[in-house]
Design a protein around this motif. Structure first.
Motif, short mmCIF file in Angstrom:
data_model
loop_
_atom_site.label_atom_id
_atom_site.label_comp_id
_atom_site.label_asym_id
_atom_site.label_seq_id
_atom_site.Cartn_x
_atom_site.Cartn_y
_atom_site.Cartn_z
N GLY A 60 0.82 -1.22 0.00
CA GLY A 60 0.00 0.00 0.00
C GLY A 60 0.84 1.25 0.00
N SER A 61 1.89 1.25 -0.82
CA SER A 61 2.90 2.32 -0.76
C SER A 61 2.65 3.48 -1.70
CB SER A 61 4.28 1.73 -1.08
OG SER A 61 4.28 1.16 -2.39
N ALA A 62 1.54 3.48 -2.44
CA ALA A 62 1.35 4.48 -3.50
C ALA A 62 1.47 5.92 -3.01
CB ALA A 62 -0.01 4.27 -4.18
N GLY A 63 1.05 6.19 -1.79
CA GLY A 63 1.12 7.55 -1.27
C GLY A 63 2.46 7.95 -0.68
N LEU A 64 3.44 7.01 -0.73
CA LEU A 64 4.69 7.23 -0.02
C LEU A 64 5.91 7.27 -0.95
CD1 LEU A 64 4.10 4.65 2.88
CD2 LEU A 64 3.57 7.10 2.91
N LEU A 65 5.72 7.12 -2.24
CA LEU A 65 6.85 6.84 -3.14
C LEU A 65 7.91 7.93 -3.15
CD1 LEU A 65 5.08 5.11 -6.18
CD2 LEU A 65 6.11 4.09 -4.13
N GLU A 66 7.52 9.19 -2.96
CA GLU A 66 8.52 10.26 -2.93
C GLU A 66 9.34 10.23 -1.64
OE1 GLU A 66 5.63 11.28 -5.98
OE2 GLU A 66 5.38 10.71 -3.88
N ARG A 67 8.90 9.48 -0.65
CA ARG A 67 9.54 9.50 0.66
C ARG A 67 10.42 8.29 0.94
NH1 ARG A 67 4.75 12.13 0.74
NH2 ARG A 67 4.55 13.95 2.10
N VAL A 68 10.14 7.14 0.32
CA VAL A 68 10.79 5.90 0.73
C VAL A 68 12.30 5.92 0.50
CG1 VAL A 68 8.71 4.51 0.50
CG2 VAL A 68 10.22 4.79 -1.50
N GLY A 69 12.75 6.63 -0.52
CA GLY A 69 14.19 6.67 -0.80
C GLY A 69 14.99 7.35 0.31
N LYS A 70 14.31 8.15 1.14
CA LYS A 70 15.02 8.85 2.22
C LYS A 70 15.57 7.89 3.27
CE LYS A 70 12.00 12.93 1.81
NZ LYS A 70 10.95 13.73 2.50
N ALA A 71 15.11 6.65 3.24
CA ALA A 71 15.63 5.65 4.19
C ALA A 71 17.05 5.22 3.85
CB ALA A 71 14.70 4.44 4.24
N GLY A 72 17.51 5.52 2.64
CA GLY A 72 18.87 5.14 2.24
C GLY A 72 18.96 3.76 1.63
N ILE A 73 17.82 3.16 1.31
CA ILE A 73 17.79 1.83 0.72
C ILE A 73 18.33 1.86 -0.71
CG2 ILE A 73 15.91 0.90 2.10
CD1 ILE A 73 14.07 1.81 -0.36
N ASP A 74 18.63 0.67 -1.24
CA ASP A 74 19.12 0.55 -2.61
C ASP A 74 18.01 0.23 -3.60
OD1 ASP A 74 22.19 0.53 -2.12
OD2 ASP A 74 21.37 -0.87 -0.65
N VAL A 75 16.99 -0.50 -3.14
CA VAL A 75 15.91 -0.96 -4.01
C VAL A 75 14.59 -0.80 -3.27
CG1 VAL A 75 14.99 -2.91 -5.35
CG2 VAL A 75 17.47 -2.72 -4.97
N PHE A 76 13.57 -0.31 -3.98
CA PHE A 76 12.24 -0.29 -3.38
C PHE A 76 11.37 -1.34 -4.05
CE2 PHE A 76 7.83 1.20 -2.79
CZ PHE A 76 7.81 1.12 -1.40
N SER A 77 10.75 -2.19 -3.25
CA SER A 77 9.89 -3.27 -3.74
C SER A 77 8.45 -2.77 -3.75
CB SER A 77 10.04 -4.50 -2.83
OG SER A 77 9.41 -5.61 -3.41
N LEU A 78 7.90 -2.72 -4.95
CA LEU A 78 6.64 -2.03 -5.21
C LEU A 78 5.48 -3.02 -5.18
CD1 LEU A 78 5.88 0.92 -6.20
CD2 LEU A 78 5.97 -0.05 -8.52
N ASP A 79 4.39 -2.64 -4.51
CA ASP A 79 3.19 -3.48 -4.59
C ASP A 79 2.54 -3.28 -5.95
OD1 ASP A 79 1.22 -1.36 -4.58
OD2 ASP A 79 1.56 -1.14 -2.43
N TRP A 80 1.48 -4.06 -6.23
CA TRP A 80 0.88 -4.05 -7.57
C TRP A 80 -0.13 -2.91 -7.78
CZ3 TRP A 80 -0.83 -6.92 -3.52
CH2 TRP A 80 -2.19 -6.90 -3.24
#
Length: 366
Positions: free
Chosen positions: A260-280
């Motif tokens: 349920g990440s659709a509303g968060l996509l501009e924010r998730v990269g701030k965690a410093g992760i390398d890859v974001f796993s997207l729901d459908w």
């Protein structure tokens, strides 16, 4: 279980390249997208159900011979580009002093749930070598078996999601207890999340040192937060883990999944992760535009695998085409559904392996 480890018969993928996933995670162009499935070891496989009938879920997670066999079942059957540790996100909690039960077909039960200052003060820092020695045995064996043929993935739960289970006491539809704690006693919840983050960072490092080549963080329930609450309750503790791990192992890719990440996509990269796993529930092309340069994993609807071969091929190729040739790991947008026919799973993997040729054939002639 007999002491004749069938997992030693693991066979290499037909186009075996154990580093394809790692290169994609670094944003490199690869010959085709690497592919694996969340929950790829599990109830949709007859081989798994046979073990399920004889051993509890906790036994399947914690007895090395069982966990190794289960982790390798889909590798032998479908030749994915990654083998993921068969375990549970709650596995490290007992080493922190949080006891739980894993009830078949019902999920985890934490009784009493963690809701008081006294309970939080009793939570101790995880010592993985002491409380989780079986994890090292499982991972070192898996690494040996898949070396050069697939990437070995570890995985952990992220603090917000672990706290949801700990505070709610079980799965929840409205997260009333933990959100009430957040909005009435915020400092209490921050203490809990901080303790969880420090322990999970240790657990990630332990998995890497035991052989994991990349680690996926599951913050499944962070999608239940508003964007501003995500920045308060989930993001800082994701980052706390990432910062501690990257200080030791900067080269190891860390993947974050949120349902349920659709509303968060501009924010998730701030965690410093390398890859974001997207729901459908997001369009792959639109999500990539919003995620910027971040590598992405996903995002086929798992229920597509209940459909026809034509549908599986069409939808799989659509995701791959929209993702582009750089920094994409093909996966489902959630775990594979237990009712999925194994033949459809096989066809999904074959479609991804053949995707360069299939996409070329489908493109209009120049």
């Amino acid at each position: 279980m007999s002491h004749s480890p069938a997992y030693l018969s693991a066979s290499p993928p037909p186009d075996g390249d154990g580093n394809r996933l790692l290169r994609a995670a670094r944003g490199e162009v690869v010959d085709r997208p690497p592919v694996w499935m969340m929950r790829q070891a599990g109830r949709y496989m007859a081989a798994y159900r046979e073990l399920q009938s004889r051993y509890t879920f906790k036994q399947r997670c914690e007895i090395p011979e069982l966990a190794i066999e289960i982790s390798l079942q889909p590798f032998r059957a479908f030749a994915p580009d990654a083998v993921i540790l068969f375990s549970d996100i709650l596995t490290p909690l007992e080493g922190m002093g949080i006891t739980f039960e894993l009830v078949e077909n019902q999920g985890p039960i934490i009784d009493p749930p963690i809701r008081s200052q006294a309970q939080i003060e009793q939570i101790r820092l995880l010592e993985p070598e002491e409380s989780l020695p079986f994890i090292k045995t499982i991972l070192t064996t898996l690494r040996r078996e898949v070396e050069g043929k697939a990437t070995l993935l570890g995985f952990v739960g992220s603090p917000w999601t672990l706290a949801c289970y700990a505070v709610e006491g079980r799965s929840s539809k409205d997260y009333a207890y933990i959100k009430s704690l957040a909005f009435t006693q915020p400092q209490l919840l921050h203490q809990l999340l901080g303790k969880l983050a420090d322990s999970i960072a240790r657990y990630v490092i332990y998995q890497i040192e035991s052989g994991a080549q990349a680690v996926q963080l599951f913050d499944t329930w962070a999608g239940q937060l508003s964007p501003s609450d995500y920045e308060t309750w989930a993001l800082p503790y994701q980052k706390q883990i990432v910062d501690q791990v990257k200080a030791r192992y900067p080269q190891v890719p860390l993947i974050l999944y949120i349902n349920g990440s659709a509303g968060l996509l501009e924010r998730v990269g701030k965690a410093g992760i390398d890859v974001f796993s997207l729901d459908w529930m997001s369009d792959m092309a639109e999500a990539r535009a919003r995620l910027g340069s971040l590598a992405v994993q996903g995002n086929l609807d798992p229920m597509v695998l209940l459909g026809s071969r034509e549908l599986i091929r069409q939808r799989t190729l659509e995701v791959i085409r929209k993702a582009g040739s750089r920094g994409h790991i093909m996966n489902l947008g959630h775990g594979v559904h237990p009712a999925t026919p194994e033949a459809n799973v096989h066809y999904f993997f074959e479609t991804v392996r053949q995707s360069p040729e299939l996409l070329r054939a489908a493109s209009p002639a120049s």
